[in-house]
Design an enzyme around this catalytic site. Structure first.
Site, short mmCIF file in Angstrom:
data_model
loop_
_atom_site.label_atom_id
_atom_site.label_comp_id
_atom_site.label_asym_id
_atom_site.label_seq_id
_atom_site.Cartn_x
_atom_site.Cartn_y
_atom_site.Cartn_z
N ASP A 190 0.82 -1.21 0.00
CA ASP A 190 0.00 0.00 0.00
C ASP A 190 0.86 1.26 0.00
O ASP A 190 0.65 2.18 -0.80
CB ASP A 190 -0.91 -0.02 1.24
N ASP A 197 -9.43 -2.01 2.76
CA ASP A 197 -9.30 -1.44 4.10
C ASP A 197 -10.30 -2.04 5.07
O ASP A 197 -10.21 -1.82 6.27
CB ASP A 197 -9.50 0.08 4.03
#
Length: 554
Positions: free
Chosen positions: A354, A416
């Protein structure tokens, strides 16, 4: 593959960004106090706009929508003194248009575009030469302006500031934390049911339940990461070719997830239990119940409805969020991390992934843009103008006039939710096995909520896209690890050794000490068994010699 696609696009929380800036054009009839706002797209490098409508100058419009204003011959003889001309887009650059408008006395320029509004760009020397604002207005708005206002209409250009945080953050927070908590709890309840079936020795049911879950191994995590990186780069390079494939996969996967979530409710309804007649149709040869077929048809219909009307910003986002939540719950139920070691490996690998694709890739791309942000929000040069559906989206709830513009949503990626959710599910399963009153589950869920709040705060301070896993991973890992250290259960928590074995052990039964059993009539002791018999010898059993008090049941 289904779980891989889920995480490719998800690991980012981002408000939609653009090279240009959104502003407002307030139109009204000459002398009228009330008017109407329309969205414009401008570049402050040409000239800035005031933030308050009351500080903006009201200027008369000069309608040149029959012209593109590329040649001096298209300028009227009187010029544009203290006026703002409206012209069509095309045939020449923005600089050529605004230069002609400025040297002929214009105080601004509105360019009507039939295509998507893009930033009116130029080079540095052109920016320094021009000192009047230039903005793009949509063709549909131009038609509405012509119908609503008379020929003597006026316009005031301004760019109101937006609040740092919007109320939709509260909705995103509740939806994200709620999905993680419910998904983790539901996944663990499924594991509890499986364990109870094992205790009851329902071997057929245990085997059936085992097919519904997928235990993630270290090799699978490594392969998954290679797939993530490869798919993200392919989307960055061939976005227009792959976006429709992703949309189709999302429709299919979300309909399966919606069916999985609704079936536990539908099966409680005492209707439609009858089975269809015998047939040779695909997936129907086992004669499923009518209510199953009705539910499947409903889920497919919801998914197809979203697919057809996905660009209807007024209401399609509700369907996308509902399908996305169902998809996340289904994945949390299906995928299982067997140990905290596997959880840590997966979260740390995705943490690096990420951060790299959000913060590092701008230094590696030619245009200096983040690959993750470009893919998540849709490249600005995309011909399809489609958006990837792997995000929760909630419209802005503030009263800013900019809500009229083409960026009313805040986004939270599915990754997420799914990545920390797998850890939350593991914590709940460990709670149940160790009978810890769900302390691991609560600590990890609270850690997720804290990490999301930190993400919001950093997003507000930095005003730039943030990799949410940068904050979610440390908060969830450290909170669950702290509980394990405090309870001195880290070895069991790390290896998952607190879980019950999948194969039930045979029960122990007591056997009387002085039981007697007559040996077979044709039994003859061998070797020294007559003088030194073993404890299992029929002679011992017959004589009632002492044995172990317990023995395994046959």
């Amino acid at each position: 593959m289904r779980s891989g696609i889920t995480l490719i696009f998800g690991a980012i929380f981002v408000n939609q960004q653009a090279l240009g800036e959104y502003g407002m054009a307030h139109f009204s009839d000459k002398g009228a106090k009330k008017g109407k706002d329309y969205c414009i797209f401008f570049n402050s490098q040409w000239a800035g706009l005031p933030q308050d409508l009351h500080k903006a100058s009201r200027l008369q419009i000069h309608d040149l929508t029959s012209s593109v204003l590329c040649h001096p011959s298209e300028v009227p003889s009187e010029g544009f003194p203290n006026r703002i001309p409206i012209v069509l887009r095309g045939n020449c650059t923005f600089y050529e248009k605004v230069r002609l408008a400025q040297i002929n006395g214009a105080k601004g320029l509105l360019i009507v575009s039939k295509d998507r509004l893009t930033p009116p760009a130029g080079n540095q020397s052109q920016y320094e030469e021009i000192d009047i604002p230039v903005a793009l207005l949509s063709y549909a708005d131009m038609l509405d302006i012509a119908r609503t206002f008379g020929k003597g209409r006026e316009v005031a250009l301004y760019a109101p500031s937006e609040p740092v945080l919007d109320y939709n953050m509260v909705i995103i927070f509740i939806v994200a934390v709620g999905t993680v908590a419910v998904g983790g709890y539901w996944a663990s309840s499924h594991d509890i049911k499986r364990r109870n079936m094992m205790k009851q020795k329902k071997k057929g049911a245990v085997k059936k339940q085992g097919v519904e879950t997928l235990d993630v191994t270290s090799v699978m995590i490594c392969v998954f990461m290679v797939m993530c990186c490869s798919m993200l780069v392919l989307l960055y390079r061939f976005y227009d070719q792959l976006v429709y494939l992703i949309i189709a996969i999302f429709c299919l996967a979300s309909s399966v997830g919606l069916y999985s979530c609704l079936w536990p409710l539908v099966r409680r309804i005492p209707l439609g239990k009858c089975r269809i007649p015998e047939n040779n149709l695909p997936y129907c040869h086992k004669r499923p119940e009518v209510r199953r077929l009705v539910l499947a048809a409903f889920c497919v219909a919801v998914s197809v409805t979203w697919g057809v009307f996905r660009n209807e910003d007024q209401w399609a986002w509700v369907l996308q969020d509902a399908l996305g939540i169902a998809f996340c719950l289904y994945m949390l139920k299906t995928i299982r991390l067997p140990t905290f070691k596997a959880c840590t490996l997966l979260l740390l690998v995705l943490f690096v992934y990420d951060v790299f694709f959000v913060f590092i890739t701008p230094f590696l791309t030619k245009n200096g843009k983040s690959i993750m942000v470009e893919v998540a929000t849709g490249p600005s040069n995309s011909n399809t103008q489609e958006k990837l559906p792997m995000v929760l989206k909630v419209p802005r709830l503030n009263s800013s006039p900019l809500a009229l513009c083409d960026r009313p949503f805040s986004l939270l990626g599915f990754g997420d939710i799914l990545v920390p959710g797998l850890l939350v599910a593991y914590c709940h399963r460990f709670d149940v096995q160790m009978q810890t009153s769900r302390i691991y589950f609560l600590a990890c869920t609270i850690g997720y909520g804290v990490g999301l709040l930190v993400t919001f705060a950093v997003l507000a301070l930095m005003q730039a896209a943030q990799p949410a896993l940068l904050y979610l991973v440390p908060c969830t890992l450290l909170s669950s690890l702290a509980v394990a250290l405090w309870r001195k259960e880290l070895p069991q928590f790390w290896t998952g050794s607190g879980f019950a074995k999948d194969i039930p052990q045979p029960a122990l039964v007591k056997v009387p000490i002085n039981c007697t059993r007559t040996p077979p009539a044709n039994y003859e002791p061998r070797g020294d068994e007559a003088t030194n018999p073993s404890k299992d010898s029929p002679l011992v059993l017959a004589k009632g010699l002492p044995q172990d008090k317990t023995s395994r049941a046959e």
